[in-house]
Write an enzyme that holds these catalytic residues in place. Structure first.
Site, short mmCIF file in Angstrom:
data_model
loop_
_atom_site.label_atom_id
_atom_site.label_comp_id
_atom_site.label_asym_id
_atom_site.label_seq_id
_atom_site.Cartn_x
_atom_site.Cartn_y
_atom_site.Cartn_z
N SER A 1 -9.44 1.87 2.43
CA SER A 1 -8.45 2.66 1.73
C SER A 1 -7.41 1.85 0.97
CB SER A 1 -7.75 3.59 2.72
OG SER A 1 -7.04 2.88 3.69
N SER B 1 -10.21 -0.56 6.35
CA SER B 1 -9.45 -0.24 5.15
C SER B 1 -8.76 -1.43 4.48
CB SER B 1 -8.39 0.82 5.46
OG SER B 1 -9.01 2.07 5.64
N LYS C 1 0.85 -1.19 0.00
CA LYS C 1 0.00 0.00 0.00
C LYS C 1 0.89 1.25 0.00
CE LYS C 1 -3.98 1.78 2.64
NZ LYS C 1 -4.89 1.44 3.75
#
Length: 550
Positions: free
Chosen positions: A209, A233, A132
């Site tokens: 996210s 997320s 990420k």
């Protein structure tokens, strides 16, 4: 970094995207397509050789075994995933930073070391792993969606501890993936990189996210990825894209040195966790990080708990949350839960419909923590470049405009933290009391729950209700996701509905099974705090029951 006032934020963002796109070799480029479902495009676009297709369709644990066994090299595995990641980027806009060349050099070095020693370099020997965007990696930016954080490549000494642990485990890092601005939305878009779509239905969101990770992993542009979760997320994007994932309790997997959109907000602790199209990959990563990385030796917040082998009862009793009393899930999610219940009961397990203590209070606590600084931090980071608030961050803008002349006091934070602890005690007592209804003498062995009210929502349509996930962040419980089915308009018919609130009515009014057709539908498995090994074991039981029922 402070962006020069002579540079327009639009120009900075455009240059970042152009620089990223230029790193994709011409021979890896594919024609534009109008298809909504692009999940099979990598197989038929012609970029990958038959062997590369086989590699990228193989589970992470098997790839590691084959590299250690000499059937594959890290270089050819890494090259295959670099190519497939490039395809995924063109289809869904899932990548931020590309470092394929550095990854291939790392893979060559691993192969050379292995050829001379015969010893694997770690439990993830030679395996490509995606990260990420908020993890610092030497030589590339960590924008977290903010234009003002562009063009500030990390030096080696700034690398996140999880980045270092991945290298220690023998992983080959090759790309970073898109996130929403500040990682504080359940859809993935920002002013720097724009929107990441769902490969099963590009009219839908990939979640947030960790939405860049979910899109990349669903297209098998990576065999294993690392996301973060502070309110859902990891689980929301994993569910939207049909992936397995683990949200651990805080203290198991190192978090030190990762970038945050709300640095210092520790009332709800952000965690790191794995995501993959394979449950075995999630298990492989978890054990590798704890046993090899020994996070407690590099992160002062980690607990010295080695990875444990656990046994679970032969016959399990599950609690099932069909409705949290705030927003009833849309029809595909309810169908997935009922199909799971049927499969588990056929396998000899017990499933009892139940709702935990006061989920609405968890939602209120979460928002009070996330907006606890009056929206100041996010306003400051946006102001670095002069970029506007993204559409989904209206609550942060409103809070800042309301409180900028009268910021919240620390006493109000203390009050909210005290309320959180009281809430966690009530949730714990409520769960433990279920031993009176299970018939096993034990409380529920695990809970089965929606991840969100949505299967996957249409783009820009996530109406902010994340309580199905965020209450387990408030309580710090361990959770997984697993895929169950796909949206089928013939089965997931929208009937008449009268909402209990304006929010619930909006979500149901917006639901259109044809609009989200083909989107994955997943569920969440919840166990107690620091029960990562248990929740993974039970997820395997649920997964096996579903597969046996097919």
């Amino acid at each position: 970094m402070t962006v020069p006032i002579t540079a327009k934020w639009e120009d900075i963002a455009s240059a970042k995207r152009a620089a990223r796109d230029a790193l994709i070799p011409e021979e890896w480029r594919i024609p534009d397509t109008a298809e909504r479902n692009v999940i099979n495009v990598p197989k038929k676009c012609g970029v990958l050789t038959p062997k590369e297709l086989e590699i990228t369709e193989t589970e992470a644990s098997v790839l590691v075994d084959r590299m250690i066994g000499g059937q594959l090299t890290s270089y050819e595995v890494t090259l295959a995933f670099c190519k497939r990641a490039a395809i995924a980027q063109q289809l869904t806009n899932c990548l931020t930073e590309i470092f394929f060349d550095a990854a291939l050099l790392t893979a060559q070095a691993i192969d050379k070391t292995f050829a001379s020693t015969g010893t694997p370099v770690g439990p993830l020997h030679g395996l490509p792993v995606s990260l990420k965007d908020n993890f610092y990696v030497e030589g590339v930016d960590t924008t977290v969606g903010f234009v003002g954080w562009a063009n500030d490549a990390a030096p080696k000494e700034k690398e996140s501890e999880m980045t270092k642990i991945m290298r220690q485990c023998g992983a080959v890092l090759f790309c970073k993936t898109n996130v929403p601005t500040a990682m504080m939305m359940a859809e993935t878009y920002n002013n720097t990189w724009n929107y990441t779509t769902n490969p099963y239905n590009r009219d839908c969101s990939s979640g947030g996210s960790s939405g860049g990770e979910s899109a990349l992993l669903a297209l098998k542009g990576s065999p294993l990825g690392v996301g973060t979760d502070i309110g859902g997320s990891i689980r929301i994007p994993a569910s939207f894209c049909g992936l397995y994932s683990l949200k651990p309790s805080f203290g198991r997997f190192a978090t030190y040195g990762a970038r945050s959109g709300l640095p210092g907000q520790e009332a709800i602790r952000s965690i790191n966790g794995p995501m993959s199209s394979s449950l075995s990959a999630v298990q492989l990563w978890s054990k590798a990080v704890v046993d090899t990385g020994k996070p407690w030796t590099v992160d002062p917040n980690m607990l010295p708990i080695p990875w444990r082998e656990v046994e679970v009862p032969e016959k399990l009793c599950f609690g099932m949350i069909l409705d949290n009393g705030i927003v009833k899930p849309t029809p595909p999610v309810t169908r997935a839960l009922l199909e799971t219940k049927k499969a588990l009961e056929a396998a000899g397990h017990t499933v009892i419909e139940w709702c935990p203590y006061n989920p609405a209070e968890a939602g209120e606590l979460m928002m009070n923590f996330f907006l606890g600084d009056g929206g100041v931090k996010i306003a400051q980071y946006l102001a670095l470049s002069g970029e506007p608030y993204p559409a989904g961050m209206g609550s942060y803008k409103e809070r800042f405009e309301t409180h900028k002349a009268n910021p919240p006091m620390v006493g109000s934070l203390w009050d909210t933290q005290s309320a959180r602890t009281s809430y966690c005690k009530k949730v714990l007592d409520d769960w433990l009391s279920t031993k009176e209804i299970t018939g096993t003498g034990r409380p529920f062995d695990a809970l089965l729950s929606p991840v969100t009210a949505y299967s996957a929502c249409p783009k820009y349509a996530f109406d902010f209700h994340v309580t199905y996930t965020s209450m387990w962040n408030i309580t710090d419980y361990s959770c997984t996701t697993l895929p169950v089915t796909y949206v089928d308009p013939a089965k997931d018919v929208k009937g008449p509905f009268e909402g209990r609130s304006e929010l619930e009515q909006r979500i149901w009014d917006r639901y259109d099974p044809k609009e989200v057709e083909g989107a994955p539908v997943s569920i969440q498995v919840v166990c107690g705090r620091l029960e990562e090994e248990k929740v993974l074991k039970i997820t395997g039981v649920v997964d096996a029951a579903l597969k046996s029922a097919q």
